[in-house]
Design a protein around this motif. Structure first.
Motif, PDB file in Angstrom:
ATOM      1  N   MET A 199       0.836  -1.200   0.000  1.00  0.00           N
ATOM      2  CA  MET A 199       0.000   0.000   0.000  1.00  0.00           C
ATOM      3  C   MET A 199       0.873   1.253   0.000  1.00  0.00           C
ATOM      4  O   MET A 199       0.628   2.201  -0.753  1.00  0.00           O
ATOM      5  N   ALA A 200       1.896   1.251   0.846  1.00  0.00           N
ATOM      6  CA  ALA A 200       2.787   2.407   0.911  1.00  0.00           C
ATOM      7  C   ALA A 200       3.547   2.575  -0.399  1.00  0.00           C
ATOM      8  O   ALA A 200       3.736   3.699  -0.881  1.00  0.00           O
ATOM      9  N   ARG A 201       4.002   1.472  -1.001  1.00  0.00           N
ATOM     10  CA  ARG A 201       4.676   1.565  -2.294  1.00  0.00           C
ATOM     11  C   ARG A 201       3.726   2.110  -3.353  1.00  0.00           C
ATOM     12  O   ARG A 201       4.130   2.861  -4.250  1.00  0.00           O
ATOM     13  N   GLY A 202       2.447   1.744  -3.256  1.00  0.00           N
ATOM     14  CA  GLY A 202       1.465   2.267  -4.190  1.00  0.00           C
ATOM     15  C   GLY A 202       1.344   3.774  -4.098  1.00  0.00           C
ATOM     16  O   GLY A 202       1.208   4.466  -5.108  1.00  0.00           O
ATOM     17  N   CYS A 203       1.412   4.313  -2.874  1.00  0.00           N
ATOM     18  CA  CYS A 203       1.361   5.764  -2.711  1.00  0.00           C
ATOM     19  C   CYS A 203       2.624   6.420  -3.239  1.00  0.00           C
ATOM     20  O   CYS A 203       2.562   7.478  -3.868  1.00  0.00           O
ATOM     21  N   VAL A 204       3.773   5.799  -3.013  1.00  0.00           N
ATOM     22  CA  VAL A 204       5.020   6.361  -3.534  1.00  0.00           C
ATOM     23  C   VAL A 204       4.905   6.558  -5.040  1.00  0.00           C
ATOM     24  O   VAL A 204       5.382   7.555  -5.595  1.00  0.00           O
ATOM     25  N   GLU A 205       4.241   5.625  -5.720  1.00  0.00           N
ATOM     26  CA  GLU A 205       4.133   5.688  -7.171  1.00  0.00           C
ATOM     27  C   GLU A 205       2.962   6.545  -7.653  1.00  0.00           C
ATOM     28  O   GLU A 205       3.058   7.190  -8.693  1.00  0.00           O
ATOM     29  N   ARG A 217       7.196   6.526   1.689  1.00  0.00           N
ATOM     30  CA  ARG A 217       8.527   5.943   1.484  1.00  0.00           C
ATOM     31  C   ARG A 217       9.158   5.574   2.835  1.00  0.00           C
ATOM     32  O   ARG A 217       9.797   4.520   2.974  1.00  0.00           O
ATOM     33  N   GLY A 218       8.968   6.422   3.836  1.00  0.00           N
ATOM     34  CA  GLY A 218       9.480   6.119   5.166  1.00  0.00           C
ATOM     35  C   GLY A 218       8.804   4.908   5.783  1.00  0.00           C
ATOM     36  O   GLY A 218       9.442   4.124   6.501  1.00  0.00           O
ATOM     37  N   MET A 219       7.498   4.744   5.503  1.00  0.00           N
ATOM     38  CA  MET A 219       6.786   3.563   5.992  1.00  0.00           C
ATOM     39  C   MET A 219       7.391   2.288   5.417  1.00  0.00           C
ATOM     40  O   MET A 219       7.576   1.290   6.126  1.00  0.00           O
ATOM     41  N   VAL A 220       7.689   2.291   4.117  1.00  0.00           N
ATOM     42  CA  VAL A 220       8.265   1.114   3.472  1.00  0.00           C
ATOM     43  C   VAL A 220       9.569   0.726   4.152  1.00  0.00           C
ATOM     44  O   VAL A 220       9.770  -0.435   4.546  1.00  0.00           O
ATOM     45  N   GLU A 221      10.455   1.685   4.327  1.00  0.00           N
ATOM     46  CA  GLU A 221      11.764   1.381   4.903  1.00  0.00           C
ATOM     47  C   GLU A 221      11.643   0.953   6.365  1.00  0.00           C
ATOM     48  O   GLU A 221      12.293  -0.005   6.801  1.00  0.00           O
ATOM     49  N   GLY A 222      10.813   1.667   7.141  1.00  0.00           N
ATOM     50  CA  GLY A 222      10.662   1.333   8.553  1.00  0.00           C
ATOM     51  C   GLY A 222      10.066  -0.038   8.765  1.00  0.00           C
ATOM     52  O   GLY A 222      10.510  -0.806   9.632  1.00  0.00           O
ATOM     53  N   GLN A 223       9.049  -0.383   7.974  1.00  0.00           N
ATOM     54  CA  GLN A 223       8.394  -1.677   8.172  1.00  0.00           C
ATOM     55  C   GLN A 223       9.245  -2.827   7.656  1.00  0.00           C
ATOM     56  O   GLN A 223       9.207  -3.932   8.201  1.00  0.00           O
ATOM     57  N   ARG A 224      10.032  -2.597   6.623  1.00  0.00           N
ATOM     58  CA  ARG A 224      10.984  -3.628   6.201  1.00  0.00           C
ATOM     59  C   ARG A 224      11.963  -3.951   7.332  1.00  0.00           C
ATOM     60  O   ARG A 224      12.283  -5.120   7.594  1.00  0.00           O
ATOM     61  N   SER A 225      12.467  -2.920   7.979  1.00  0.00           N
ATOM     62  CA  SER A 225      13.403  -3.125   9.077  1.00  0.00           C
ATOM     63  C   SER A 225      12.750  -3.912  10.207  1.00  0.00           C
ATOM     64  O   SER A 225      13.351  -4.819  10.784  1.00  0.00           O
ATOM     65  N   GLU A 226      11.490  -3.578  10.511  1.00  0.00           N
ATOM     66  CA  GLU A 226      10.775  -4.291  11.568  1.00  0.00           C
ATOM     67  C   GLU A 226      10.483  -5.737  11.177  1.00  0.00           C
ATOM     68  O   GLU A 226      10.448  -6.621  12.040  1.00  0.00           O
ATOM     69  N   LEU A 227      10.284  -6.010   9.894  1.00  0.00           N
ATOM     70  CA  LEU A 227      10.092  -7.393   9.456  1.00  0.00           C
ATOM     71  C   LEU A 227      11.333  -8.229   9.756  1.00  0.00           C
ATOM     72  O   LEU A 227      11.229  -9.375  10.210  1.00  0.00           O
TER      73      LEU A 227
END
Length: 243
Positions: A199-205, A217-227
């Protein structure tokens, strides 16, 4: 911990999240106004990706906050409690920003009658960003939607969007104790992040408002780290993310 101490802990944590939302909302409205004064962008419509993402991610985030508060009271493990607090604080803060933008744009916080959740993701180009090796985390939307929003996912038992826990799963988390609660929380939150990242990547685009794209974009990076962190925490408990 005594009952009074527990009440104080809940009050402090709850107050911190509430204050974060309050200050974030004020700050994001100010920043959006500054950006508007400089570039005078068109106000997004109710059907736009900007509005759709703000509405849907606010709902998605609200459940993450709820799950974080549930597990906080079901375990004494400091690592899990710290992660839960970080997620609750971050996502409540971001939710305040998203709802603040909808207020600023004078748009409703519910989707138009002819739009379901994530309908804003159904058009345009695919949602694959050049994120490098960590894209393995976000390349599969829960429910097989593959970046198209609603395709392949049907709302059920209170789960409105990919990655969201069902009412049955939330009830199980609310009854679990100790390590059992920790594992279930980590598994549910892993699913939640895997549903939220596309969803966040969809907004980035697709989004057009710069400050919202930066937040996504910050959500994508932060949640990847938490994964990555949650996978390690599950392994330490002899468990793994759900398939």
């Amino acid at each position: 911990m005594s009952a009074s101490g527990t009440r104080r802990t809940r009050w402090v944590a709850g107050s911190a999240v509430a204050l974060a939302v309050l200050f974030a909302g004020a700050a994001t409205i100010a920043s959006a106004r500054d950006e508007g004064a400089a570039a005078a962008p068109r106000t997004p419509s109710a059907e736009s990706a900007d509005a759709g993402f703000a509405r849907d991610m606010a709902v998605h985030h609200q459940q993450a906050v709820e799950m974080s508060f549930l597990v906080r009271d079901r375990t004494r493990d400091e690592d899990v409690r710290r992660l839960a607090y970080d997620i609750a604080n971050t996502q409540a803060n971001q939710r305040g920003m998203l709802l603040g933008w909808l207020d600023l744009w004078e748009l409703p916080k519910t989707a138009p009658d002819d739009q379901g959740p994530m309908a804003w993701m159904s058009g345009g180009h695919g949602s694959h960003d050049a994120g490098g090796p960590h894209d393995a985390h976000g390349s599969h939307d829960a429910g097989g939607s593959h970046g198209t929003g609603g395709a392949g996912f049907a709302a059920h038992d209170g789960a409105l969007m990919p990655g969201m826990a069902t009412r049955t799963e939330l009830a199980r988390l609310g009854r679990a104790e100790g390590e059992r609660a920790e594992i279930l929380f980590l598994q549910l939150m892993t699913d939640h992040h895997k549903g939220g990242i596309p969803m966040a990547r969809g907004c980035v685009e697709r989004c057009t408002v710069g400050v919202e794209k930066r937040l996504a974009r910050g959500m994508v990076e932060g949640q990847r780290s938490e994964l990555d962190l949650m996978a390690d925490m599950l392994a330490a408990r002899g468990a793994a993310p759900r398939s």
